[in-house]
Design an enzyme around this catalytic site. Structure first.
Site, PDB file in Angstrom:
ATOM      1  N   ASP A  69     -36.292  17.554 -28.099  1.00  0.00           N
ATOM      2  CA  ASP A  69     -35.204  17.538 -27.125  1.00  0.00           C
ATOM      3  C   ASP A  69     -34.596  16.145 -27.045  1.00  0.00           C
ATOM      4  O   ASP A  69     -35.263  15.146 -27.308  1.00  0.00           O
ATOM      5  CB  ASP A  69     -35.667  18.031 -25.750  1.00  0.00           C
ATOM      6  CG  ASP A  69     -37.091  17.599 -25.406  1.00  0.00           C
ATOM      7  OD1 ASP A  69     -37.632  16.708 -26.094  1.00  0.00           O
ATOM      8  OD2 ASP A  69     -37.663  18.159 -24.462  1.00  0.00           O
ATOM      9  N   GLU A 128     -33.382  19.325 -19.968  1.00  0.00           N
ATOM     10  CA  GLU A 128     -33.545  19.098 -18.534  1.00  0.00           C
ATOM     11  C   GLU A 128     -32.598  19.969 -17.712  1.00  0.00           C
ATOM     12  O   GLU A 128     -32.728  20.051 -16.511  1.00  0.00           O
ATOM     13  CB  GLU A 128     -33.304  17.619 -18.208  1.00  0.00           C
ATOM     14  CG  GLU A 128     -34.268  16.657 -18.885  1.00  0.00           C
ATOM     15  CD  GLU A 128     -35.693  16.758 -18.355  1.00  0.00           C
ATOM     16  OE1 GLU A 128     -35.901  17.468 -17.344  1.00  0.00           O
ATOM     17  OE2 GLU A 128     -36.595  16.143 -18.940  1.00  0.00           O
TER      18      GLU A 128
END
Length: 376
Positions: A69, A128
């Site tokens: 990520d 997120e």
């Protein structure tokens, strides 16, 4: 690629944190790195602010996926680094700068040391929020370059460097954001009987929400409802017409998540009636549980334990959320914790992971992926 080069990459990335689907500088930095590598077995494609990078095998029979990520958090950094965030109000406070760097190190290993199978690297935006894993895996590129298995890691500040921790089955919880907006009738503080005070309604609602887990979730299961932010009103002498609650829900089963939401909706409906107001619920981003493939995870733990000097620890499931859960819901795979030995935890403004963990992860995953390529 040497250790020092990887550490510099991590520091460069640490300087430019960006939130979900706004990782423009991050994407360009990664593309510049990839474009400097030998291109004969490397194919790179962009997806939104993310990147797919396929290292082609010499005689591929399967594709092994590795996800990293790439987004940061809206947190003002408080470390003593001389390479602090250059973006005020934003920080890589969840270790994604390390995640990306590790992926680059593994990718470089397989550029320099070809294996029979192909390795697909997914540099994924918006972990997120609002969530990039599911749409990235459902993209046309991923359908063409469909991995047969997929892996990922997450740094763990609590564990020492050189420690790997994971478990077969459930690793991370189901998660959902929670936003509740209340609208009543404001007015002068001296005439409360002519108003419907949403500060009072919000306070009552928070108290009631805390009863849900205690009285509606099986004690042998686990769930969490946290209200982390309340806003309402304008000044001290005006009764608030509006209030907003912001929080999160975490459960260890899909059934508990459904049950918790049912009870939230019932309690909010009661608040509307009891406080003569209007209420609106928004669950925002929702992440599927990370459920590790049991056979693959056991194999990984056994392999690392027997073929490296690193310590492998079977951990307990955690209430943390990770949108990688959507990937392992569609493709067999697993995630593990990587020890980085920081005094401060995830999402903390002073998080300072030990950069020695980068080399540990590159070695672990290079060995394991090479091993998987030897299997038919």
């Amino acid at each position: 690629m040497g250790k020092e080069h990887l550490i510099q990459i991590r520091r460069d990335l640490h300087r430019i944190p960006e939130i979900g689907f706004q990782e423009f500088k991050t994407q360009q930095y990664l593309l510049d790195l990839l474009n400097k590598l030998p291109q004969d077995r490397l194919e790179v494609r962009t997806w939104k602010t993310g990147i797919f990078a396929l290292v082609k095998g010499t005689n591929p029979k399967k594709t092994i996926g590795y996800r990293a990520d790439i987004d940061g958090l809206p947190i003002t950094e408080e470390t003593d680094y001389d390479f602090q965030s250059e973006h005020p109000g934003f920080m890589h406070a969840c270790g994604h700068d390390l995640h990306m760097t590790i992926a680059i190190g593994i990718l470089m290993h397989f550029i320099e040391n070809p294996i029979s199978d192909s390795v697909l690297f997914l540099f994924q935006p918006a972990e997120e929020g609002p969530g990039g894993a599911e749409p990235m895996l459902n993209s046309e590129i991923a359908q063409e370059w469909r991995p047969d298995i997929i892996t990922a890691l997450h740094i763990s500040p609590e564990l020492p460097v050189g420690t790997i921790a994971t478990k077969p089955g459930l690793l991370f919880a189901n998660t959902s954001e929670l936003f509740i907006d209340l609208k009543g009738k404001g007015g002068h503080a001296a005439y409360p009987h002519t108003t419907n005070d949403m500060v009072v309604a919000a306070c009552s609602l928070v108290t009631q929400l805390q009863s849900i887990v205690a009285r509606n979730v099986d004690p042998l299961d686990s769930a969490v409802i946290t209200i982390g932010k309340i806003t309402g009103g304008t000044v001290q002498n005006i009764i608030a017409e509006n209030a907003r609650l912001e929080g999160t829900i975490r459960t260890l089963s899909v059934e508990s998540m459904d049950r918790v939401k049912e009870r939230i909706e019932a309690i909010v409906k009661g608040t509307e009636i009891g406080y003569s107001c209007q209420a609106k619920i928004d669950y925002g981003s929702m992440y599927h549980q990370v459920f590790n493939d049991e056979a693959l995870t056991t194999e990984f733990m056994d392999y690392i334990s027997k073929n490296t000097s690193y310590h492998v620890n079977e951990c307990s499931e955690a209430m943390t959320g990770e949108d990688f859960g959507y990937m392992v819901d569609q493709v067999s795979g697993f995630m593990f914790w990587l020890g980085v030995n920081s005094s401060y935890g995830l999402h903390h403004a002073k998080l300072q992971p030990d950069e020695a963990a980068i080399d540990v992860a590159v070695n672990v995953m290079s060995k394991y992926i090479s091993f998987k390529a030897t299997q038919s």
